[in-house]
Design a protein around this motif. Structure first.
Motif, PDB file in Angstrom:
ATOM      1  N   VAL A  37       0.828  -1.208   0.000  1.00 41.01           N
ATOM      2  CA  VAL A  37       0.000   0.000   0.000  1.00 41.01           C
ATOM      3  C   VAL A  37       0.862   1.258   0.000  1.00 41.01           C
ATOM      4  CG1 VAL A  37      -1.773   1.295   1.246  1.00 41.01           C
ATOM      5  CG2 VAL A  37      -1.897  -1.196   1.142  1.00 41.01           C
ATOM      6  N   GLY A  38       1.996   1.211   0.694  1.00 39.58           N
ATOM      7  CA  GLY A  38       2.885   2.366   0.707  1.00 39.58           C
ATOM      8  C   GLY A  38       3.427   2.675  -0.676  1.00 39.58           C
ATOM      9  N   LEU A  39       3.835   1.643  -1.386  1.00 43.82           N
ATOM     10  CA  LEU A  39       4.323   1.841  -2.754  1.00 43.82           C
ATOM     11  C   LEU A  39       3.198   2.267  -3.688  1.00 43.82           C
ATOM     12  CD1 LEU A  39       6.822  -1.135  -3.202  1.00 43.82           C
ATOM     13  CD2 LEU A  39       7.352   1.292  -2.897  1.00 43.82           C
ATOM     14  N   GLN A  40       1.998   1.760  -3.435  1.00 45.87           N
ATOM     15  CA  GLN A  40       0.860   2.198  -4.238  1.00 45.87           C
ATOM     16  C   GLN A  40       0.627   3.694  -4.072  1.00 45.87           C
ATOM     17  OE1 GLN A  40      -2.351  -0.265  -2.854  1.00 45.87           O
ATOM     18  NE2 GLN A  40      -1.686  -2.063  -4.004  1.00 45.87           N
ATOM     19  N   LEU A  41       0.691   4.175  -2.834  1.00 49.34           N
ATOM     20  CA  LEU A  41       0.497   5.605  -2.600  1.00 49.34           C
ATOM     21  C   LEU A  41       1.624   6.414  -3.237  1.00 49.34           C
ATOM     22  CD1 LEU A  41      -1.208   7.799  -1.289  1.00 49.34           C
ATOM     23  CD2 LEU A  41       0.154   7.517   0.800  1.00 49.34           C
ATOM     24  N   LEU A  42       2.840   5.906  -3.143  1.00 46.10           N
ATOM     25  CA  LEU A  42       3.965   6.600  -3.788  1.00 46.10           C
ATOM     26  C   LEU A  42       3.770   6.651  -5.296  1.00 46.10           C
ATOM     27  CD1 LEU A  42       6.738   7.939  -3.363  1.00 46.10           C
ATOM     28  CD2 LEU A  42       7.763   5.670  -3.685  1.00 46.10           C
TER      29      LEU A  42
END
Length: 232
Positions: A37-42
């Motif tokens: 999810v963190g990479l998705q937001l990035l």
């Protein structure tokens, strides 16, 4: 302004469409590429900030590059644009945003319109939208006042940062919020949650105008006879 109203409205619709297509499309792509999810937001943040720099740079000389009803409201309240023009800007922005969501769906072979089921509601989320829009409008007004040529970068960088420090991931834009209610993807918001977001965004914009109007107003130096005379 150097450009007539139809061209300005077209620029506003086009800019908002490309902005929403970037927000929605990059969110879809991010989910396709990773489950983190963190990479998705990035993956959603970087394209959005970059696209804002591009759009404000190329369309700003035509329409002012508002792409946001809250920003148009602020300029109308400042009497920098006529209320009728501001209302038409808002309509163009909403229409462009909806078109942008459809474009993103077409690119990824999704239904043209799909109402979002993603819940984004509650006092913390609404306050986050107030903060996000307050900061955005403050950035725009101060940027225009002190470093107009840097405004595209200031706005792009601010939105990229606000994605990460606000609980709402910084919509900060009623037109974009409306468009995002029409996509049941990573960047969506349930239509039922829109009123709270839009109210918070408009209130944040007006509060920023009130504070920055005072903060950016220069006072004549009473010790300088020329400035004192000018003030009289």
């Amino acid at each position: 302004m150097a450009f007539d109203l139809p061209r300005r409205l077209t620029a506003e619709a086009l800019g908002t469409a490309l902005l929403v297509a970037t927000v929605v499309g990059s969110g879809i792509m991010a989910v396709n590429l990773t489950h983190d999810v963190g990479l998705q937001l990035l993956g959603n943040t970087l394209p959005t900030g970059a696209m804002l720099v591009v759009l404000i740079t190329i369309l700003g000389p035509i329409s002012g590059a508002h792409f946001n009803p809250a920003v148009s409201l602020v300029f109308a309240l400042k009497r920098d644009m006529r209320p009728r023009d501001a209302a038409l800007y808002m309509l163009a922005q909403v229409a462009g945003g909806v078109a942008g969501a459809i474009v993103a769906h077409l690119m990824f072979a999704l239904p043209l319109i799909a109402l979002s089921e993603k819940a984004r509601t509650g006092g913390a989320q609404w306050f986050a939208e107030w903060v996000a829009t307050f900061g955005l409008v403050a950035t725009i007004l101060a940027g225009i006042r002190f470093e107009r040529s840097a405004v595209p970068w200031l706005v792009g960088l601010y939105i990229a940062a606000a994605y990460w420090f606000t609980a709402s991931t910084s919509f900060a834009n009623p037109a974009v919020a409306i468009a995002r209610s029409l996509t049941n993807t990573f960047s969506g918001i349930r239509p039922i949650d829109l009123p709270g977001f839009i109210a918070a965004e408009l209130l944040g914009a007006v509060c920023a105008l009130a504070l920055m109007g005072w903060l950016l107003r220069e006072e004549a130096d009473a010790s300088d006879p020329l400035k004192a005379e000018a003030r009289l």
